[in-house]
Design an enzyme around this catalytic site. Structure first.
Site, PDB file in Angstrom:
ATOM      1  N   ASP A 253      -6.768   8.715   3.235  1.00 20.92           N
ATOM      2  CA  ASP A 253      -5.761   8.218   2.375  1.00 20.92           C
ATOM      3  C   ASP A 253      -4.988   7.102   2.997  1.00 20.92           C
ATOM      4  OD1 ASP A 253      -4.260   7.978  -0.118  1.00 20.92           O
ATOM      5  OD2 ASP A 253      -4.694   9.962  -0.517  1.00 20.92           O
TER       6      ASP A 253
ATOM      7  N   GLU B 190       2.998  -3.549 -16.815  1.00 23.15           N
ATOM      8  CA  GLU B 190       2.159  -4.274 -15.785  1.00 23.15           C
ATOM      9  C   GLU B 190       1.818  -5.684 -16.227  1.00 23.15           C
ATOM     10  OE1 GLU B 190       2.948  -0.062 -14.563  1.00 23.15           O
ATOM     11  OE2 GLU B 190       2.000  -0.821 -16.451  1.00 23.15           O
TER      12      GLU B 190
END
Length: 612
Positions: free
Chosen positions: A285, A235
């Protein structure tokens, strides 16, 4: 364009009128969520809440809450430019002697920006809390939705290292606050963090963890990106490539991990693999439903480092569209060239917000032989996190996959239920509440491409395969909006393109199947290709709400079947009597009290309009 940190990005947004300040005190429990939810759904600005009750730190939310802001954050004019940027990098020329090799120099220079750059220290460590000083309650961590199990860190960059290979990983895993120095760590079974923890357990050691909050927009995005398993690509490397310069990292003060030197906060600590897991959740969520409580590891925070004047960045997830839709679109654009390297016939693909990422993938292809749509769909199922896809619709190259209505019109015109639909099985996102098993369930492929003679075997279809234009079909809704009388039907709507939407209050097993059979036998259904049965909260006037409900509530192997001439999608709630043993979660809704309070205070916040 590289941003030194998230606050520099905020300043640019404010200059452009894309960030506004709220100076009156606001509550971190539900109130900020309701404000942010209204703004992101209306394309409104990011917001800096300067005074969050119970915390000395300001909070910013919605930084990448539009397509345009996300593109700006990632240093491109438009998200489509991400695909061109990656295609430029991977299309290295190997021929042409010295001249051919020299043509790659500029691209290799771009690639050199991938490794992070070690610095001695950074602003992220200007202030350090250790031991008893650590108190996560001082951070303005949000409780987002009414049924949430508590406050959650929603934008964490969780850094771990493989105990055996030393390879680094950064992921975004929600973290429930369980005490002043303890959180949950939502590492699902497919995640790299889980693999690192399992290795630490075999080795009999703790797993060191660092959690950055902030950094810069490129790094925040990179933590969400589904990176392929390429050695050296992590990342930090992706963020460096997007920034055009190597990412600055420094050693943690109490952990042997590299952390972003430009973060706002860093939480340092460990997960003990020998410790019993804790109950985490429920949590509203990204699916738009609550994820129900489950067991997850505990993260013990031993130190918190921060800037002298930090800002706490946050996001919310819930019913689409939300901010994560634009991060998903960025990943689409970024990884399109990689998908095309493996599946060269792919023209484009799109994961619309109604599918909350994995539930629906629309893909266009350049078709040249029979069965190619199924070849592409099965190939996509084998690509990284695309393995979680539930429904894949394949159309011809001329169909714009980001035009939701155009794709589904193509489905009714070119895909015959049964003949052009294929059900299979595979891994499913563990957040999927409707699958046959945890992380395992049915998948559906719909071939909505033009049919070749080998695929259909009829003279009419053969003519289509020879290049004849398909006949445009219009399905006229019944003038009276007729539906056979049936218990539990609260609302229904038929569309001109061959769909019938139904909201069903389900009270007994088999009710949706009986409705489908009764409907298929009714003369009013002759022109309908798809019957979409939603739950009792489904808004049949809103096509996005219908598909969002259906895609969340189906296991295609169990719930999508041919009934007569049509395809019936059973998106109603599943009952224990039907063999569904798990608890069915509720949809996310804000409390009426908070909605009314935000309505009453909107003019005091000083925000534009009052979208609802």
């Amino acid at each position: 364009m590289a941003f030194p940190d998230i606050q520099s990005f905020m300043r640019l947004l404010e200059e452009r009128g894309e960030l506004v300040r709220v100076s009156v005190p606001v509550s971190r429990e539900l109130e900020i969520t309701e404000i942010a939810d209204r703004l992101v759904k209306s394309g409104g600005p990011a917001v800096l809440f300067e005074h969050v009750r119970g915390s000395p730190f300001p909070l910013v939310i919605g930084l990448m809450g539009t397509r345009e802001r996300t593109a700006l954050a990632l240093g491109v004019k438009d998200l489509d430019d991400l695909a061109a940027k990656v295609r430029h990098l991977v299309d290295l020329k190997g021929g042409g002697g010295v001249g051919g090799l020299l043509s790659n120099v500029g691209k290799l220079r771009d690639a050199m920006h991938l490794p992070p750059r070690r610095v001695r220290a950074g602003p992220a460590q200007e202030v350090v809390w250790r031991g008893d000083e650590v108190d996560l309650g001082k951070l303005p961590i949000l409780k987002c939705w009414p049924l949430d199990g508590g406050p959650f860190v929603t934008l964490p960059l969780v850094i771990t290292r493989d105990p055996e290979t030393g390879e680094r990983n950064m992921g975004m895993y929600r973290m429930q606050i369980m005490g002043k120095n303890v959180t949950g760590m939502h590492w699902q079974r497919h995640k790299t963090g889980t693999r690192h923890l399992e290795k630490a357990k075999r080795l009999g050691q703790h797993l060191e963890v660092a959690v950055a909050i902030g950094g810069d927009p490129a790094l925040i995005y990179a933590a969400t990106a589904p990176l392929p398993p390429i050695p050296g690509l992590d990342e930090f490397a992706l963020a460096g490539y997007l920034r055009g310069e190597r990412y600055p990292v420094t050693k943690g003060v109490t952990v042997d991990l590299d952390v972003p030197a430009n973060a706002e906060f860093v939480l340092e600590g460990y997960v003990d693999p020998a410790e019993d897991w804790a109950v985490e959740g429920p949590f509203g969520d990204h699916t738009g439903f609550y994820t129900l409580p489950d067991l997850y590891p505990r993260f013990h925070v031993t130190a918190v480092t921060m800037r002298r004047n930090p800002v706490y960045p946050a996001t919310i997830v819930g019913r689409p569209p939300m901010e994560d839709a634009y991060l998903i679109e960025a990943s689409e654009r970024l990884f399109l060239p990689a998908a095309q390297l493996i599946l060269p016939e792919v023209v484009d693909y799109h994961m619309p917000p109604a599918g909350v990422a994995h539930n629906l993938v629309l893909v266009s292809i350049k078709k040249t032989y029979p069965g190619q749509a199924y070849k592409v769909a099965n190939g996509l199922f084998g690509l990284g996190q695309m393995m979680f896809a539930k429904v894949i619709v394949v159309v011809d190259e001329g169909v714009p996959v980001n035009d939701f209505g155009a794709v589904w019109r193509e489905v009714t015109a070119r895909a015959e239920p049964g003949r052009d639909t294929l059900v299979t099985r595979g891994p499913i996102d563990v957040l999927d509440h409707s699958s046959r098993g945890w992380g395992y369930g049915g998948k559906l492929i719909i071939d909505a491409t033009r049919k070749l003679p080998e695929e259909v075997g009829s003279a009419a279809s053969s003519r289509e395969g020879q290049g004849q234009e398909r006949e445009e079909k219009t399905f006229a809704p019944h003038p009276a909006g007729h539906l056979p009388p049936f218990e539990g039907v609260l609302a229904q709507r038929q569309t001109p393109d061959g769909y019938w939407y139904v909201a069903l209050r389900k009270t007994r097993p088999g009710q949706a199947q009986a409705l489908a059979e009764a409907f298929a036998a009714d003369p009013a259904a002759r022109g309908v290709r798809h019957l979409l049965i939603g739950d009792e909260q489904t808004d049949v006037q809103n096509v996005q709400d219908v598909w969002w409900t259906i895609l969340n509530n189906i296991d295609p192997e169990r719930d999508v079947r041919r009934v007569g001439h049509l395809l019936a999608w059973d998106g109603a709630r599943k009952l224990p009597e039907e063999g569904f043993v798990r608890e069915w979660p509720p949809k996310i809704e804000m409390t009426p009290e908070v909605v009314r309070r935000v309505d009453a205070l909107w003019h005091i916040y000083g925000l534009p309009g009052n979208p609802r």
